[in-house]
Design an enzyme around this catalytic site. Structure first.
Site, PDB file in Angstrom:
ATOM      1  N   SER A 176     -21.036  33.461  45.944  1.00 46.11           N
ATOM      2  CA  SER A 176     -21.923  33.863  47.036  1.00 46.11           C
ATOM      3  C   SER A 176     -21.450  35.110  47.765  1.00 46.11           C
ATOM      4  O   SER A 176     -22.160  35.626  48.630  1.00 46.11           O
ATOM      5  CB  SER A 176     -22.077  32.710  48.041  1.00 46.11           C
ATOM      6  OG  SER A 176     -20.833  32.393  48.609  1.00 46.11           O
ATOM      7  N   LYS A 199     -22.886  27.977  56.845  1.00 41.92           N
ATOM      8  CA  LYS A 199     -22.768  29.440  56.941  1.00 41.92           C
ATOM      9  C   LYS A 199     -23.518  29.975  58.158  1.00 41.92           C
ATOM     10  O   LYS A 199     -23.041  30.885  58.841  1.00 41.92           O
ATOM     11  CB  LYS A 199     -23.292  30.081  55.653  1.00 41.92           C
ATOM     12  CG  LYS A 199     -22.388  29.817  54.446  1.00 41.92           C
ATOM     13  CD  LYS A 199     -22.961  30.403  53.171  1.00 41.92           C
ATOM     14  CE  LYS A 199     -22.045  30.141  51.984  1.00 41.92           C
ATOM     15  NZ  LYS A 199     -22.568  30.666  50.729  1.00 41.92           N
TER      16      LYS A 199
END
Length: 800
Positions: free
Chosen positions: A698, A741
């Site tokens: 990611s 996140k």
């Protein structure tokens, strides 16, 4: 056994005839007393020469015992100095070269000194003549000794009754004494002590002491023997009677149970209400038990088997509480958050209200330690009103621990499943299979394969344990399994379970858990209910962010407990100091108190760079303890064309960096970069906090933006963070851990977050508290990110 004789008359009692210097004959395993006629076997060369010398001269010889019988060639130090002067009556030479001599003990003697003779032992002997004693005392001692000797002969089976007759025919006190001494079954050391006494009175006291000790020991031995014989007789008698009863019953054709034990067992089997197959098996084993002797090991095996069949629940069940509102209330009381598991349980209860019976209710809670997987299982049992049992599967590597051992093995038992059903006492408990991902396998089998039958709704109604040997219905059990990592659970097991992820608590959830559950619980545990303890919100947040870093709340609970322990100490000092009771009852715990009690913060929150820097871009990362921002720094310098990656980066992240560089090189014109922008340039990408391992795809978009910034010279905005996997075609692929996140972005003053377009649908499941103040922009390609990262670089205030 060599015969011991005692001379009634002796012609060799004249002390004057005994020479002062006599040959010495060491004896291995015997002590010869005066007046004792005894045959001695002589085999050592030294001893044969001593015997022949005595025979050729005065026929007198000194008999002394060896201190240790295992010495073949004794020295002077190995021989006792006290012994008996004896006269050789007869000597016989045997065919094998040995001598058998018959000696007559004459009088007690003692070695004064050894002579210089070397071919055999010779010594100067001091004759020990008996002194006159008080007649009354001697009479009392003789009477005492006689009584004890009579009792000794009566108890001791080794002595014949004739020994007592011979004793009673002796009149002289010294002869009586030495007769008793010769017939006591004792060691050489004990008998030698008698010869080491030089008065008749002392010798009698010693003999009486030895007799008393021996009689006590013989009494204890006899008592033990009688008990053993009594137990054996009882067992034999019981067995004979049972056999007679059995034969009579067979003759008469009676099948009724006579033993109360068998009657009780039969009643218990009937009362257990087993299924037909199990009932027939139990009755068959009961009939077998009747014909088995109780002393046989097989009887114990059968009895244990019947006890298990009786104790395992076959029909008893608890009534489910199917009130959805009550279930939801209990789940909310015990746990904050965990909406998905709660919703699934409520759905299950709703279906049970309609169909009353439903298979397939096997849930698997997957999440890090401390997020409440096990306690959620307990809450489900409490909400339903069912009994709760827990099985720990961590470290289980033997299939028999699940299915049980066959009864052919010694000490065999049912498996953990049946054992837990016995503990549950009902056929419909909530059974928690803890740490199902920690099972392993070895040469004894694969326990995870055995779990397939347990957790398969189509098979577990006929679960067969190797020990029970009959089918057992597990279909009404509500199975809940827990695991820390999903990919450690074997795929066939995953297929049988509905997996619910518990990713961990976010910071605001930890705050609510601490406020609603942990702090009240710990205040009660530390005896602080009667004091007004005010825990400031900022103090709770300080513990969460600066003193713990975890997905669950275990360390948070430990730190709060530590603060309250220290608070209790302060309360005791404030209220009971100097022996005077005071009345201070209000205590406030704020940030200063936290630092005072817990010391320097253990963790720091990484903040995004506030200054604009070329080649420095902020990413978002997921960790097992929540979300973090990930600072990616890229720099370009003259050198060979190579890409250097540092900061303990994993292989997947390295590949993401190479993919980002390849994409920029193949699309240099579109990005406004020179065609060979990396020619003669060395590229270095570094991720700070190099001690922490980092991996995952990611960070691809972040690395691509950092490289573009480094080559173009454009600084990236300091209030933008991003996450997404990239391809060589510039597409941005979806990622996981979006919830964590976004929370990390909020915590670090980020106002704009770039996420993959395909993750846009996941925003619906994100709580509003997490999205508040964030501008979330979905992108599908790398090019779409550039305007947001490098557009308006003026600082913008965070949206409220």
């Amino acid at each position: 056994m060599e015969e011991k004789l005692f001379a009634q008359t002796s012609e060799y009692s004249m002390i004057e005839d005994i020479p002062k210097i006599l040959p010495v004959l060491p004896l291995r395993d015997n002590v010869i007393f005066p007046y004792m006629i005894f045959p001695i076997l002589v085999g050592r060369e030294q001893s044969i020469r001593a015997a022949n010398y005595a025979l050729d001269n005065s026929k007198y010889i000194f008999l002394a015992a060896q201190k240790r019988s295992n010495i073949d060639e004794p020295t002077r130090d190995d021989i006792y100095t006290d012994g008996t002067i004896a006269k050789i009556i007869q000597i016989l030479k045997l065919p094998n070269g040995l001598l058998k001599i018959l000696v007559d003990g004459v009088i007690q003697g003692r070695i004064s000194r050894f002579t210089e003779r070397t071919n055999f032992f010779e010594a100067e002997i001091e004759v020990i003549s008996p002194a006159e004693e008080d007649p009354r005392e001697m009479k009392a001692l003789i009477r005492q000794m006689s009584n004890l000797f009579k009792e000794y002969v009566k108890i001791n089976k080794a002595l014949p009754p004739e020994a007592l007759t011979a004793f009673e025919n002796i009149e002289e006190p010294d002869r009586k004494l030495f007769y008793v001494a010769a017939n006591i079954n004792q060691s050489i050391e004990v008998k030698q002590k008698i010869l080491q006494k030089y008065s008749l009175k002392e010798q009698m006291y010693e003999v009486i002491r030895i007799l008393n000790s021996e009689i006590e020991i013989l009494k204890i031995e006899k008592e033990i023997e009688n008990k053993v014989q009594e137990n054996i007789a009882k067992t034999q008698r019981k067995f004979i009677i049972q056999e007679q009863i059995r034969i009579l019953q067979e003759e008469l054709g009676e099948e009724e149970d006579v033993s109360p034990e068998f009657v009780k067992l039969k009643e218990q089997i009937i009362k257990a209400k087993m299924p037909k197959q199990a009932h027939e098996k139990a009755m068959e084993e009961l009939n077998k038990l009747k014909k088995t002797p109780p002393s046989s090991p097989e009887a114990t095996v059968i009895r244990n088997y019947l006890d298990w069949l009786i104790d395992v629940p076959w029909y008893k069940k608890t009534k489910d509480n199917l009130d959805i509102k009550n279930v939801r209330k209990i789940l909310d009381e015990d746990h904050y958050g965990l909406d998905k598991p709660k919703e699934r349980i409520v759905e299950h209860i709703a279906v049970l209200n309609l169909v009353k019976s439903m298979r397939g209710q096997i849930l698997c809670f997957v999440g890090p330690p401390g997020v409440g997987k096990t306690s959620l299982g307990k809450s489900i049992a409490r909400a339903l009103g069912r009994n709760f049992v827990r099985i720990s599967l961590g470290g289980v590597k033997d299939e028999a621990e699940i299915r049980g051992h066959r009864r052919t093995y010694i000490g065999s038992m049912p498996g953990k499943i049946i054992q837990s059903m016995k503990r549950a006492k009902t056929i419909n408990p909530v059974m928690l299979l803890d740490e199902i991902d920690k099972m392993s396998m070895d040469f004894r089998g694969d326990p995870s394969s055995a779990m397939l039958e347990v957790l398969d709704p189509e098979q577990n109604h006929t679960f067969n344990d190797h020990y029970l040997e009959v089918d057992y219905d597990l279909s009404q059990v509500m199975f809940i399994t827990t695991a820390n990592v999903r990919y450690n659970i074997p795929l066939p097991l995953q297929d049988r379970m509905e997996i619910i992820e518990l990713p961990g608590y976010l910071e605001f959830e930890k705050f609510e858990i601490a406020k609603r559950h942990i702090i009240p619980k710990q205040i009660k545990a530390h005896g602080l209910e009667k004091f007004k303890i005010e825990f400031k919100d900022e103090a709770i947040n300080k513990i969460i962010t600066e003193y713990t870093r975890e997905a669950g709340v275990r360390n948070l609970e430990r730190e709060i407990a530590s603060v309250l322990r220290k608070t209790a100490r302060e309360i005791v000092l404030a209220n009971y100091g100097n022996g005077k009771k005071k009345s201070k009852k209000n205590f406030v715990i704020d940030c200063e108190t936290i630092e005072k009690f817990l010391g320097v913060p253990k963790y720091r929150t990484q903040k995004a760079n506030k200054e604009l820097r070329v080649g420095s871009v902020t990413g978002l990362a997921w960790t097992s303890v929540g979300g973090e921002i990930l600072q990616v720094d890229a720099t370009v310098m003259p050198g060979s064309e190579k890409l250097t990656l540092t900061g303990q980066i994993g292989d997947v992240m390295k590949e993401s960096a190479m993919a980002a560089l390849s994409y920029l090189r193949s699309n240099a014109k579109e990005f406004g970069l020179p065609p060979h922008f990396n020619k003669g340039k060395e590229i270095h990408i570094h991720l700070p906090e190099g001690a922490i391992p980092k991996d995952g795809p990611s960070a691809g978009i972040t690395m691509a933006m950092a490289l573009y910034s480094a080559f173009s010279g454009k600084p990236a905005r300091n209030d933008v963070a991003m996450t997404g996997e990239i391809t060589l075609r510039g597409n941005v692929l979806p990622i996981g851990g979006l919830n964590e996140k976004l929370l990390a972005a909020r915590r670090n003053d980020i106002s704009i977050v770039l996420i993959p377009k395909e993750n846009e649908k996941d925003l619906n499941e994100i709580k509003p508290e997490v999205k508040e103040g964030l501008k979330i922009i979905p992108i599908s390609t790398i090019k779409e990110a550039i305007p947001y990262v490098f557009g308006d670089i003026k600082s913008k205030k965070k949206k409220k």
